[in-house]
Design a protein around this motif. Sequence first.
Motif, PDB file in Angstrom:
ATOM      1  N   UNK A   1     -96.912  68.354 -83.498  1.00 26.00           N
ATOM      2  CA  UNK A   1     -97.556  69.535 -82.874  1.00 26.00           C
ATOM      3  C   UNK A   1     -98.449  68.461 -81.927  1.00 26.00           C
ATOM      4  N   UNK A   2     -98.612  67.164 -82.130  1.00 27.71           N
ATOM      5  CA  UNK A   2     -99.566  66.394 -81.256  1.00 27.71           C
ATOM      6  C   UNK A   2     -98.745  65.056 -80.830  1.00 27.71           C
ATOM      7  N   UNK A   3     -99.351  64.499 -79.906  1.00 20.82           N
ATOM      8  CA  UNK A   3     -98.553  63.004 -79.492  1.00 20.82           C
ATOM      9  C   UNK A   3     -97.791  63.211 -78.236  1.00 20.82           C
ATOM     10  N   UNK A   4     -97.337  62.229 -77.499  1.00 20.05           N
ATOM     11  CA  UNK A   4     -96.671  62.233 -76.405  1.00 20.05           C
ATOM     12  C   UNK A   4     -95.183  62.117 -76.733  1.00 20.05           C
ATOM     13  N   UNK A   5     -94.902  61.777 -77.842  1.00 20.02           N
ATOM     14  CA  UNK A   5     -93.403  61.751 -78.250  1.00 20.02           C
ATOM     15  C   UNK A   5     -92.762  60.284 -77.746  1.00 20.02           C
ATOM     16  N   UNK A   6     -93.664  59.181 -77.263  1.00 18.17           N
ATOM     17  CA  UNK A   6     -93.158  57.926 -76.909  1.00 18.17           C
ATOM     18  C   UNK A   6     -93.045  56.641 -77.832  1.00 18.17           C
ATOM     19  N   UNK A   7     -93.222  56.800 -79.176  1.00 22.70           N
ATOM     20  CA  UNK A   7     -93.122  56.173 -80.054  1.00 22.70           C
ATOM     21  C   UNK A   7     -91.613  55.597 -80.403  1.00 22.70           C
ATOM     22  N   UNK A   8     -90.831  56.507 -80.366  1.00 20.87           N
ATOM     23  CA  UNK A   8     -89.232  56.074 -80.664  1.00 20.87           C
ATOM     24  C   UNK A   8     -88.728  55.589 -79.602  1.00 20.87           C
ATOM     25  N   UNK A   9     -89.170  56.154 -78.295  1.00 18.74           N
ATOM     26  CA  UNK A   9     -88.612  55.564 -77.139  1.00 18.74           C
ATOM     27  C   UNK A   9     -89.197  54.191 -77.027  1.00 18.74           C
ATOM     28  N   UNK A  10     -90.418  53.738 -77.199  1.00 15.17           N
ATOM     29  CA  UNK A  10     -90.656  52.412 -77.353  1.00 15.17           C
ATOM     30  C   UNK A  10     -89.887  51.450 -78.272  1.00 15.17           C
ATOM     31  N   UNK A  11     -89.635  52.347 -79.402  1.00 10.13           N
ATOM     32  CA  UNK A  11     -88.744  51.291 -80.568  1.00 10.13           C
ATOM     33  C   UNK A  11     -87.327  51.347 -79.936  1.00 10.13           C
ATOM     34  N   UNK A  12     -86.761  52.197 -79.456  1.00  8.77           N
ATOM     35  CA  UNK A  12     -85.422  52.078 -78.577  1.00  8.77           C
ATOM     36  C   UNK A  12     -85.418  50.922 -77.759  1.00  8.77           C
ATOM     37  N   UNK A  13     -86.579  50.943 -76.883  1.00  7.12           N
ATOM     38  CA  UNK A  13     -86.483  49.836 -75.752  1.00  7.12           C
ATOM     39  C   UNK A  13     -86.757  48.533 -76.469  1.00  7.12           C
ATOM     40  N   UNK A  14     -87.641  48.320 -77.201  1.00  7.49           N
ATOM     41  CA  UNK A  14     -87.822  46.884 -77.918  1.00  7.49           C
ATOM     42  C   UNK A  14     -86.297  46.610 -78.583  1.00  7.49           C
ATOM     43  N   UNK A  15     -85.718  47.361 -79.535  1.00  9.08           N
ATOM     44  CA  UNK A  15     -84.353  47.053 -80.109  1.00  9.08           C
ATOM     45  C   UNK A  15     -83.539  46.617 -78.975  1.00  9.08           C
ATOM     46  N   UNK A  16     -83.224  47.381 -77.839  1.00  9.96           N
ATOM     47  CA  UNK A  16     -82.417  47.241 -76.919  1.00  9.96           C
ATOM     48  C   UNK A  16     -82.600  46.015 -76.174  1.00  9.96           C
ATOM     49  N   UNK A  17     -83.828  45.514 -75.996  1.00  9.55           N
ATOM     50  CA  UNK A  17     -84.453  44.140 -75.403  1.00  9.55           C
ATOM     51  C   UNK A  17     -83.818  43.171 -76.280  1.00  9.55           C
ATOM     52  N   UNK A  18     -83.477  43.246 -77.346  1.00  8.00           N
ATOM     53  CA  UNK A  18     -82.698  42.201 -78.364  1.00  8.00           C
ATOM     54  C   UNK A  18     -81.111  42.592 -78.375  1.00  8.00           C
ATOM     55  N   UNK A  19     -80.559  43.342 -77.565  1.00  8.88           N
ATOM     56  CA  UNK A  19     -79.135  43.538 -77.643  1.00  8.88           C
ATOM     57  C   UNK A  19     -78.962  44.317 -78.757  1.00  8.88           C
ATOM     58  N   UNK A  20     -79.626  45.142 -79.235  1.00  9.59           N
ATOM     59  CA  UNK A  20     -79.729  45.964 -80.627  1.00  9.59           C
ATOM     60  C   UNK A  20     -79.315  47.206 -80.162  1.00  9.59           C
TER      61      UNK A  20
END
Length: 484
Positions: free
Chosen positions: A443-462
């Motif tokens: 109900x609250x938040x912008x929904x970018x937490x998991x997006x940031x997690x994905x970006x950081x994981x992919x930044x390490x070729x994961x």
Amino acid sequence: MPLSDYKGYRLRNRVFIGFLTICILSVVTSAALSFVILRDNAKMVSKTDMQNKSQALMASLDYALSHSQVQTYDIPKVLENEIYEIADINKHDIIIYDLKGNYLLSNKDPNLVEQKKMPANVLNEIRKNGKQYDDKSYDEKLDASIVSSYMVLKNNMLEDIGYIYFPYYHNESAYMEVFKHYFAYIIGVNILIIIFSIWLSWIISNNLTEAIVRFTSMISRINLFDKNLQPIKYYKNDELNALVKAYNKMIAEIADQRERLSYIEKQSAWQEMAKQVAHEVKNPLTPMKLMMQNFERKFDPNDPNITNKVKNLSEIVIGQIDVISRVASAFSQFAQLPEKTDEEISLNKEVRNSLTIFSDENIFVHANHDDIRMKIDKDYLTRIITNLVTNASQAKSDDRKSVINVDLEKIEKRIKITVQDNGVGIPTDKLDRIFDPNFTSKNSGMGIGLTMVKRMVEDYNGTITVVSEVDKGATFTISMPSNL
């Protein structure tokens, strides 16, 4: 062994075994065919030789009896001297019996003739066919197969006057020995052919699969975002050349599409984020505007409670300004991740440290090694773990106690992190959008937490994946290299 090498190894073996099987089958077939032909030829030569010798013996006897009409009782007198000459010329003993099978004459001393009477079965057989009877036996002294022949002796009127016995007439083993000797040469040549076939098939299969493995390795590394894709250099004009041309054409198209896609994605992402930010900012501004307008209409300087009203208004406005500030900060964080500082860490220790802020949660950490080492930025790891555990904590169900399991695994040179909860789960229609930057199921938040997690994981070729079942919970799985 890399997957590409393993496949190449299997293909190389299949090509090698297939080629070698054909060679061996050809050699075995030719050897078997040679064996049959040579064996049959040896038997045929043996039979022909036996017939020729028997005909020569009979021709000599017939000639000796052709000068007068000889009867059975005349045989000893007529052939008394001739039989020695015929036996010497043909180099075979001769024994003559009368029509009842009784001994009449021989080139040997009568005392040395063991068989003074023809066997009854032989006598019956030769009377039955009226021509010839061959008696085959094995002589242990000679270690050979022996053929003794019984033949009908006729006079010049073609009347039967006796039976001729040629003991130890023919040795078949002599011909078979020649056959075995010749066949041994064939086997030796075929063995050399098989050895050459093994060497040649190995060379051919290696040359073929080495090229395929190299191409497979390069193709398997194709990544839409890899800017270092290199074309394959291959100058042979064969079937693989078509594959090389297709690959080179594909990476050229990928480079072009990558630029276009990058531009489109950036435009689309920023447009969506701009809309979301505008929406999040507009939400607090609208009630603030209405409150200010309402306060202005009802403003009374003489109101004894004016001070409290101004204070309440100020607190509400400041609270909404804080909301706008958080939206701006979140957008700033999404727009640019912090600069990485990689260092070797103990994954077990850092994850447990990151989870200390969740003191009220039932969080259990499991690991397949006591000290899993990897190279990563600590802040990145902390943000990844806290985001996933925070989401798991917020997804707890009201009808059961929340339990969160964090599993850490090291498999060869890859790290696997799993965060599992028993919460409300994620609906199937939302799973595909769970990592979108403007998507949230809360109900609250912008929904970018998991997006940031994905970006950081992919930044390490994961990679990061999620599986979920409504009312049973969700499981997030991260896989990345250990970088050690």
